[in-house]
Design a protein around this motif. Structure first.
Motif, mmCIF file in Angstrom:
data_model
loop_
_atom_site.group_PDB
_atom_site.id
_atom_site.type_symbol
_atom_site.label_atom_id
_atom_site.label_comp_id
_atom_site.label_asym_id
_atom_site.label_seq_id
_atom_site.Cartn_x
_atom_site.Cartn_y
_atom_site.Cartn_z
ATOM 1 N N ALA A 132 37.679 38.525 39.689
ATOM 2 C CA ALA A 132 37.079 37.385 40.386
ATOM 3 C C ALA A 132 37.844 36.099 40.090
ATOM 4 N N ALA A 133 38.235 35.903 38.828
ATOM 5 C CA ALA A 133 38.968 34.692 38.459
ATOM 6 C C ALA A 133 40.339 34.660 39.119
ATOM 7 N N ILE A 134 41.033 35.793 39.120
ATOM 8 C CA ILE A 134 42.369 35.857 39.723
ATOM 9 C C ILE A 134 42.289 35.626 41.225
ATOM 10 N N GLU A 135 41.317 36.255 41.875
ATOM 11 C CA GLU A 135 41.160 36.090 43.325
ATOM 12 C C GLU A 135 40.841 34.643 43.669
ATOM 13 N N ARG A 267 46.578 48.464 38.527
ATOM 14 C CA ARG A 267 45.574 48.696 37.491
ATOM 15 C C ARG A 267 44.249 48.074 37.901
ATOM 16 N N ARG A 268 43.155 48.772 37.584
ATOM 17 C CA ARG A 268 41.822 48.294 37.960
ATOM 18 C C ARG A 268 41.041 47.778 36.751
ATOM 19 N N ASP A 269 41.725 47.554 35.636
ATOM 20 C CA ASP A 269 41.042 47.087 34.427
ATOM 21 C C ASP A 269 41.692 45.819 33.870
ATOM 22 N N PRO A 270 41.927 44.792 34.716
ATOM 23 C CA PRO A 270 42.547 43.566 34.191
ATOM 24 C C PRO A 270 41.614 42.876 33.204
ATOM 25 N N GLY A 271 42.201 42.028 32.378
ATOM 26 C CA GLY A 271 41.417 41.287 31.402
ATOM 27 C C GLY A 271 41.918 39.869 31.259
ATOM 28 N N ALA A 272 41.668 39.273 30.100
ATOM 29 C CA ALA A 272 42.047 37.880 29.878
ATOM 30 C C ALA A 272 43.561 37.682 29.971
ATOM 31 N N ALA A 273 44.326 38.677 29.519
ATOM 32 C CA ALA A 273 45.780 38.540 29.568
ATOM 33 C C ALA A 273 46.277 38.429 31.001
ATOM 34 N N GLU A 274 45.692 39.215 31.900
ATOM 35 C CA GLU A 274 46.104 39.154 33.314
ATOM 36 C C GLU A 274 45.706 37.825 33.951
ATOM 37 N N ILE A 275 44.583 37.253 33.512
ATOM 38 C CA ILE A 275 44.207 35.922 34.014
ATOM 39 C C ILE A 275 45.247 34.894 33.578
ATOM 40 N N GLU A 276 45.686 34.975 32.333
ATOM 41 C CA GLU A 276 46.723 34.062 31.848
ATOM 42 C C GLU A 276 48.009 34.243 32.642
ATOM 43 N N HIS A 277 48.372 35.493 32.918
ATOM 44 C CA HIS A 277 49.576 35.740 33.716
ATOM 45 C C HIS A 277 49.412 35.156 35.121
ATOM 46 N N ALA A 278 48.201 35.258 35.663
ATOM 47 C CA ALA A 278 47.943 34.693 36.991
ATOM 48 C C ALA A 278 48.116 33.182 36.971
ATOM 49 N N CYS A 279 47.647 32.524 35.912
ATOM 50 C CA CYS A 279 47.805 31.070 35.808
ATOM 51 C C CYS A 279 49.285 30.685 35.799
ATOM 52 N N SER A 280 50.081 31.447 35.074
ATOM 53 C CA SER A 280 51.519 31.183 35.062
ATOM 54 C C SER A 280 52.127 31.389 36.443
ATOM 55 N N ALA A 281 51.677 32.446 37.138
ATOM 56 C CA ALA A 281 52.182 32.721 38.485
ATOM 57 C C ALA A 281 51.793 31.595 39.446
#
Length: 302
Positions: A132-135, A267-281
């Motif tokens: 939800a956060a990434i979207e 992957r269907r199990d993203p977490g806080a690390a993927e949110i951080e990567h999204a912020c960088s992107a």
């Protein structure tokens, strides 16, 4: 002016010391939309009234922007207003807040993501919170940064304010509910039109800035899986950058809806690390947008 405004927004964001004393222009637009909704959304001919309300919002936004642009201040006020109407810094800060909250507890993650999404959050598990956060970050990069910047480049501050007026109306009345399906029709459709190019531009900037052009051929098909004609584009672009699947089942108003997956092989199990990567992107995509604004300025096109 656009490049300077983008840099100011990125540096300052939404300072509390200022907006605790003044009313933000987005709040003023929201009050105008609410006033029109309460005054016109009743009786018969609601669609026609909604068309008139949307036209009035565009006219007000354009007139205010044109007045500010006309003032003999060497463009300083115009730059300041454009910076205020962009939302890159606050967008990324809010998305990153979800990652920080998730690291403390799932409950705090739910509370944080509830501030930036409209879906049900009470029973979300960590991957649902992260998706939800990434979207939200990807979609709002388009709606809150690239689209207003695009319309500033096309039509100056009048175009930017007219766009923000329509976008605000869409977020408040552009829903297919018994109350707003007719009255909000014009705002929702015009918002779709105004975001058509920016959404696709955003997807291109995400892919280009993150070295993921090889995934470009997949984005249109994934984007079409989204219920929105525009929101799916930035989401479909950021999903392969992060290697995750987005969208999928989620709950609205207590009802679980089985939406298709975007980038279903991710992957269907993203977490806080993927949110951080999204912020960088998102920041890299913003940087590509800034370079484009500078290029347009050098070429004398904006």
């Amino acid at each position: 002016m656009l490049a300077i405004a983008m840099i100011l927004d990125a540096a300052l964001g939404e300072p509390d010391w200022l907006w605790s004393r003044l009313t933000h222009p987005a709040v003023l637009l929201g009050r105008l939309v609410d006033w029109l909704d309460r005054g016109l959304n009743r009786g018969t001919a609601r669609r026609a009234k909604g068309v008139a309300a949307t036209a009035l919002l565009v006219a007000v936004g354009w007139a205010v922007g044109a007045t500010i642009a006309w003032l003999p201040d060497f463009g300083l006020l115009e730059i300041a207003c454009a910076a205020i109407l962009l939302a890159q810094r606050s967008l990324v800060d809010h998305v990153r807040d979800v990652a920080d909250a998730m690291r403390r507890s799932t409950a705090e993650g739910r509370d944080a993501v509830a501030r930036i999404v409209g879906r049900d959050t009470r029973d979300m598990d960590p991957p649902q919170i992260a998706r939800a956060a990434i979207e939200s970050g990807a979609e709002n990069l388009s709606d809150g940064v690239i689209a207003p910047a695009f319309w500033f480049a096309v039509a100056g501050l009048p175009g930017m304010l007219a766009y923000k007026a329509v976008s605000t109306a869409d977020s408040m009345i552009g829903y297919r509910t018994p109350r707003h399906e007719a009255f909000g029709w014009a705002a929702a459709r015009l918002d779709d039109v105004l975001n058509w190019i920016p959404a696709r531009l955003t997807a291109g900037l995400i892919l280009l800035a993150n070295g993921a052009i090889r995934h470009a051929h997949r984005v249109p098909n994934d984007a079409r899986q989204h219920r929105s004609p525009n929101a799916g584009w930035p989401e479909a672009a950021i999903a392969p950058v992060l290697g995750v699947a987005l969208a999928g089942p989620r709950s609205y108003d207590g009802e679980m809806r089985d939406f298709p997956w975007v980038n279903p092989t991710g992957r269907r199990d993203p977490g806080a690390a993927e949110i951080e990567h999204a912020c960088s992107a998102l920041w890299r995509a913003w940087g590509a947008g800034l370079m484009l604004a500078v290029l347009l300025a050098v070429l004398g096109l904006a």
